[in-house]
Each structure stands twice: as structure tokens, then as C-alpha cells.
Design a protein around this motif. Structure first.
Motif, PDB file in Angstrom:
ATOM      1  N   PRO A 108      44.259  75.587  -3.497  1.00 28.76           N
ATOM      2  CA  PRO A 108      44.489  74.148  -3.436  1.00 28.76           C
ATOM      3  C   PRO A 108      43.736  73.406  -4.530  1.00 28.76           C
ATOM      4  O   PRO A 108      42.679  73.867  -4.995  1.00 28.76           O
ATOM      5  CB  PRO A 108      43.974  73.750  -2.044  1.00 28.76           C
ATOM      6  CG  PRO A 108      43.399  74.949  -1.421  1.00 28.76           C
ATOM      7  CD  PRO A 108      43.611  76.128  -2.299  1.00 28.76           C
ATOM      8  N   TRP A 109      44.247  72.257  -4.886  1.00 31.84           N
ATOM      9  CA  TRP A 109      43.704  71.469  -5.977  1.00 31.84           C
ATOM     10  C   TRP A 109      42.208  71.180  -5.802  1.00 31.84           C
ATOM     11  O   TRP A 109      41.428  71.336  -6.745  1.00 31.84           O
ATOM     12  CB  TRP A 109      44.483  70.153  -6.109  1.00 31.84           C
ATOM     13  CG  TRP A 109      43.956  69.278  -7.182  1.00 31.84           C
ATOM     14  CD1 TRP A 109      44.213  69.387  -8.520  1.00 31.84           C
ATOM     15  CD2 TRP A 109      43.061  68.177  -7.033  1.00 31.84           C
ATOM     16  NE1 TRP A 109      43.532  68.417  -9.211  1.00 31.84           N
ATOM     17  CE2 TRP A 109      42.815  67.667  -8.313  1.00 31.84           C
ATOM     18  CE3 TRP A 109      42.437  67.572  -5.928  1.00 31.84           C
ATOM     19  CZ2 TRP A 109      41.979  66.578  -8.546  1.00 31.84           C
ATOM     20  CZ3 TRP A 109      41.593  66.486  -6.142  1.00 31.84           C
ATOM     21  CH2 TRP A 109      41.369  65.993  -7.448  1.00 31.84           C
ATOM     22  N   ALA A 110      41.794  70.775  -4.611  1.00 32.13           N
ATOM     23  CA  ALA A 110      40.384  70.422  -4.379  1.00 32.13           C
ATOM     24  C   ALA A 110      39.462  71.595  -4.689  1.00 32.13           C
ATOM     25  O   ALA A 110      38.425  71.434  -5.334  1.00 32.13           O
ATOM     26  CB  ALA A 110      40.183  69.945  -2.942  1.00 32.13           C
ATOM     27  N   SER A 111      39.865  72.788  -4.257  1.00 27.65           N
ATOM     28  CA  SER A 111      39.038  73.976  -4.516  1.00 27.65           C
ATOM     29  C   SER A 111      38.952  74.274  -6.005  1.00 27.65           C
ATOM     30  O   SER A 111      37.886  74.624  -6.518  1.00 27.65           O
ATOM     31  CB  SER A 111      39.628  75.199  -3.809  1.00 27.65           C
ATOM     32  OG  SER A 111      39.828  74.934  -2.461  1.00 27.65           O
ATOM     33  N   VAL A 112      40.100  74.140  -6.670  1.00 32.38           N
ATOM     34  CA  VAL A 112      40.126  74.428  -8.111  1.00 32.38           C
ATOM     35  C   VAL A 112      39.197  73.477  -8.863  1.00 32.38           C
ATOM     36  O   VAL A 112      38.426  73.900  -9.726  1.00 32.38           O
ATOM     37  CB  VAL A 112      41.569  74.342  -8.666  1.00 32.38           C
ATOM     38  CG1 VAL A 112      41.572  74.401 -10.187  1.00 32.38           C
ATOM     39  CG2 VAL A 112      42.423  75.477  -8.104  1.00 32.38           C
ATOM     40  N   ASP A 116      50.043  71.668  -1.476  1.00 32.61           N
ATOM     41  CA  ASP A 116      48.831  71.811  -0.668  1.00 32.61           C
ATOM     42  C   ASP A 116      48.086  73.115  -0.891  1.00 32.61           C
ATOM     43  O   ASP A 116      46.902  73.225  -0.571  1.00 32.61           O
ATOM     44  CB  ASP A 116      49.165  71.656   0.827  1.00 32.61           C
ATOM     45  CG  ASP A 116      49.523  70.213   1.161  1.00 32.61           C
ATOM     46  OD1 ASP A 116      49.031  69.310   0.448  1.00 32.61           O
ATOM     47  OD2 ASP A 116      50.313  70.003   2.099  1.00 32.61           O
ATOM     48  N   ASN A 117      48.777  74.090  -1.423  1.00 32.73           N
ATOM     49  CA  ASN A 117      48.153  75.403  -1.587  1.00 32.73           C
ATOM     50  C   ASN A 117      48.067  75.909  -3.027  1.00 32.73           C
ATOM     51  O   ASN A 117      47.360  76.880  -3.285  1.00 32.73           O
ATOM     52  CB  ASN A 117      48.914  76.445  -0.761  1.00 32.73           C
ATOM     53  CG  ASN A 117      48.901  76.093   0.706  1.00 32.73           C
ATOM     54  OD1 ASN A 117      47.839  75.946   1.307  1.00 32.73           O
ATOM     55  ND2 ASN A 117      50.080  75.903   1.272  1.00 32.73           N
ATOM     56  N   GLN A 118      48.833  75.268  -3.911  1.00 34.63           N
ATOM     57  CA  GLN A 118      48.850  75.746  -5.293  1.00 34.63           C
ATOM     58  C   GLN A 118      48.493  74.644  -6.278  1.00 34.63           C
ATOM     59  O   GLN A 118      48.786  73.470  -6.038  1.00 34.63           O
ATOM     60  CB  GLN A 118      50.254  76.256  -5.650  1.00 34.63           C
ATOM     61  CG  GLN A 118      50.542  77.648  -5.153  1.00 34.63           C
ATOM     62  CD  GLN A 118      51.880  78.145  -5.674  1.00 34.63           C
ATOM     63  OE1 GLN A 118      52.429  77.604  -6.628  1.00 34.63           O
ATOM     64  NE2 GLN A 118      52.402  79.175  -5.053  1.00 34.63           N
ATOM     65  N   PRO A 145      48.213  69.348  -8.246  1.00 36.85           N
ATOM     66  CA  PRO A 145      48.884  70.148  -7.229  1.00 36.85           C
ATOM     67  C   PRO A 145      50.280  70.547  -7.713  1.00 36.85           C
ATOM     68  O   PRO A 145      50.962  69.734  -8.348  1.00 36.85           O
ATOM     69  CB  PRO A 145      48.984  69.200  -6.029  1.00 36.85           C
ATOM     70  CG  PRO A 145      47.883  68.217  -6.238  1.00 36.85           C
ATOM     71  CD  PRO A 145      47.766  68.039  -7.712  1.00 36.85           C
ATOM     72  N   SER A 146      50.672  71.775  -7.441  1.00 35.41           N
ATOM     73  CA  SER A 146      51.974  72.240  -7.929  1.00 35.41           C
ATOM     74  C   SER A 146      53.091  71.500  -7.200  1.00 35.41           C
ATOM     75  O   SER A 146      52.914  71.035  -6.074  1.00 35.41           O
ATOM     76  CB  SER A 146      52.109  73.749  -7.723  1.00 35.41           C
ATOM     77  OG  SER A 146      52.533  74.020  -6.401  1.00 35.41           O
ATOM     78  N   GLU A 147      54.225  71.403  -7.873  1.00 36.50           N
ATOM     79  CA  GLU A 147      55.337  70.667  -7.276  1.00 36.50           C
ATOM     80  C   GLU A 147      55.946  71.427  -6.111  1.00 36.50           C
ATOM     81  O   GLU A 147      56.365  70.840  -5.113  1.00 36.50           O
ATOM     82  CB  GLU A 147      56.399  70.382  -8.340  1.00 36.50           C
ATOM     83  CG  GLU A 147      56.014  69.177  -9.193  1.00 36.50           C
ATOM     84  CD  GLU A 147      56.957  68.965 -10.369  1.00 36.50           C
ATOM     85  OE1 GLU A 147      58.112  69.425 -10.281  1.00 36.50           O
ATOM     86  OE2 GLU A 147      56.520  68.344 -11.350  1.00 36.50           O
ATOM     87  N   SER A 148      55.949  72.761  -6.228  1.00 37.79           N
ATOM     88  CA  SER A 148      56.605  73.558  -5.187  1.00 37.79           C
ATOM     89  C   SER A 148      55.752  73.686  -3.917  1.00 37.79           C
ATOM     90  O   SER A 148      56.273  73.710  -2.811  1.00 37.79           O
ATOM     91  CB  SER A 148      56.946  74.942  -5.724  1.00 37.79           C
ATOM     92  OG  SER A 148      55.788  75.560  -6.242  1.00 37.79           O
TER      93      SER A 148
END
Lengths: 254, 87
Positions: A13-17, A120-122, A114-117
């Protein structure tokens, strides 16, 4: 000039990255990054963005021949300004080399969002770089060209001189052969075969040697040409790579 | 995450930097990203680290290089390259 751009998806997820971004170094892959310092850090109270200026220190060996241009320093510095926009969920990092910036500047921009697809996770990572080379850099290229031409000229001259000396040697040998023929021509038929054999031997020998020498000269010329060409390409490649990696230092953050 | 802390360019500042980093990283994850705080809560640790680093950057002549690059891409403009028509 746009140098390149790339894109990559991280399965986090974006926050972790973005949190990981602050503790990214040291890691076993980017061993050339030896230090990361925070120069300035502020939260913009109107936008809620966190802006951070960092100094990234890299250590990579510089090729010997390049040291005369950059003063032998193995350390290079990159300044990075990053912006975290928590409401838009973007992390943008813009960086530029401090070292060798009189030769060329590499502006790198990385964006994590955050990825479009699977937002929440990518997290999708976009990277692009712009490179600007200055006149000094061109002068180095000219120097390399001059050096290559000079080197080629030297090798070509050596080739010619070598061939001349071999030709001279063969010429002398042929003279001896001719004298030998003159000498034996007036003698008995009985020895003619013998003489003829000897002449053939000499001619064969000379002919073999000529072929050998021609091959050798031809090989040497090819080697000399490819040597110069490989060196030129190598040096130009090195120069470009060297400058890019040294100046950008932390290229390839993915 | 959670691996060894990064070094400071100035060896004498690494300890101060690590203290500040720990504080910042917690604040970032637990407060900033949660929208709970816009206030930098690591001010004291930051000042100590910053003072140490600044001295080193001046001593080693790194500061002028930073300032030079900052002209083209100011902090206030989020490091965005301003003038492309240089030289």
C-alpha cells in the motif's frame, strides 16, 4: 532532453511505501548510497504537505581517466526534495546531482501513488529523468575523438613501416634467387633440375612469406582499427555511464 | 523497513541523526499519515542533528553546492526545476 522514463508496481500500500522511503538506505542493493541526511523539513499548514530536502551521499569508484576531469573524488552528492501529499496520496521526489554539475545535470523525478487497478494494496512508481550536458562535456568528447584519431594514425603508421621492412627483406631474397638462376643457367642440364627445384623452393618460400606477412599486416590493421573503435565506443560508453551514474548516483531507486 | 539506520555524511552526527530519524519515522506513520498531526514533534532532536550537520557541510564545502542547485530547484517550489534555459 528526456533521457528515460519507467513505471513499476509495488505490491504494498501507498502509506507503507512512503514510510519505507525514509528508511530505504542502507540496503544491500544500493550499497553505493553511504549516507542520507535531512537538510530541511517542513509541513505546509495550508496544503498539509510534508516537504523534505535531503542530501544523499554516494560512493562509487570513478574510472582513472575520468579523475583528471572531476578531481579524483569518489564521493558524489545528490540533493533531493520530496513532497508527501497525504490527501492526494502522492509522494513526489525530485533530485539533482551536486557533483560534476558543471559537466552535466541529471534531474530525476519519481512519483509514488496508489495504483489504478488496486489502489489500497498496490503502489505505482513513475520515474523519469532529464539530462542536460554542458559545453565542458562536449570538450571531453572532442578530446576522446582527437585521442582516437591520433591513436589510429600511430597504428596505421606502424603498420606501414612494418610492411615496408618486410617487403625490403623479400626483395633482397628475390635478388639472391635471381642471381642464383643466372649463375646456374649456363651450366649442365644435369644440374638444371636441381637448380629449378631450388628456385621453386625459394620462390615458394618468398611467396609463403609474402602471404604470411600480408595476413599479419592485414590482421594487425584490423586489430588496430577495431582496437581504436572498441576503445572509442568503450570510452564513450564509460563516459556516459560514468557521468550518469556518478552524477545521478542514486539512479534506479526502484 | 526496520533495517539498519542510515549513516550521516558526517560520522560525528550519525548518532544524533538516528535519534531524530526514529522520532520522525514514528511521527510520520502514526500521526502525519493518519492526519493527526501537522506539527513536527521532533523539534529538539532536529535542532541538535541540524546544528551538527550544518557545521560539517560548511567545513567540507558541500553547502555551496547545495545552495547552487537549490537556486534552480528551490525548496519553496518543492524542488521543481525552475528555469530550463540555463546557459
Amino acid at each position: 532532453m528526456k533521457l528515460f522514463s519507467s513505471q513499476h508496481d509495488f505490491q504494498y500500500p501507498w502509506a507503507s511505501v512512503t514510510a519505507a522511503n525514509w528508511v530505504k538506505y542502507p540496503n544491500e542493493v544500493s550499497t553505493h548510497v553511504v549516507a542520507v541526511d535531512v537538510l530541511r523539513r517542513e509541513v505546509d499548514h495550508t496544503t498539509g504537505m510534508l516537504i523534505t530536502e535531503r542530501l544523499i551521499t554516494c560512493e562509487q569508484p570513478i574510472p582513472q581517466w575520468l579523475r583528471c576531469f572531476v578531481g579524483g573524488q569518489n564521493r558524489s552528492y545528490v540533493r533531493e526534495v520530496s513532497t508527501v501529499d497525504p490527501s492526494a496520496r502522492t509522494l513526489t521526489m525530485r533530485s539533482c546531482n551536486l557533483t560534476m554539475s558543471n559537466l552535466l545535470k541529471v534531474y530525476e523525478t519519481c512519483v509514488y501513488k496508489p495504483s489504478e487497478s488496486d489502489p489500497d494494496n498496490q503502489t505505482t512508481f513513475y520515474q523519469s529523468a532529464e539530462i542536460t550536458a554542458y559545453a565542458t562535456f562536449k570538450r571531453i568528447c572532442d578530446k576522446i575523438e582527437d585521442w582516437s584519431v591520433e591513436r589510429f594514425d600511430q597504428n596505421a603508421k606502424k603498420g606501414k613501416i612494418g610492411f615496408e621492412s618486410v617487403l625490403k627483406l623479400l626483395d633482397e631474397k628475390l635478388d639472391i634467387g635471381n642471381k642464383f638462376i643466372d649463375e646456374v643457367s649456363g651450366k649442365t642440364v644435369g644440374v638444371i633440375h636441381d637448380v629449378s627445384d631450388k628456385t621453386v623452393d625459394v620462390i615458394n618460400e618468398v611467396s609463403d612469406k609474402t602471404v604470411d606477412v600480408l595476413h599479419e599486416v592485414s590482421d594487425k590493421t584490423v586489430v588496430a582499427i577495431s582496437d581504436v573503435s572498441v576503445k572509442t565506443v568503450g570510452v564513450l560508453g564509460h563516459l556516459t555511464q560514468g557521468l550518469v551514474s556518478i552524477s545521478s548516483g542514486i539512479f534506479g531507486r526502484g | 523497513m526496520g533495517n539498519a539506520m542510515s549513516q550521516s555524511v558526517a560520522p560525528e552526527c550519525t548518532e544524533l541523526k538516528n535519534k531524530y530519524d526514529s522520532c520522525f519515522n514514528s511521527w510520520y506513520t502514526d500521526k502525519f499519515l493518519q492526519g493527526k498531526s501537522l506539527q513536527n514533534e521532533c523539534e529538539g532532536l532536529w535542532d541538535d542533528y541540524r546544528e551538527c550537520l550544518e557545521a560539517y557541510l560548511i567545513k567540507k564545502g558541500i553547502k555551496p553546492m547545495v545552495d547552487e542547485t537549490a537556486k534552480d530547484a528551490p525548496f519553496e517550489e518543492k524542488g521543481e526545476l525552475q528555469s530550463k534555459e540555463k546557459k
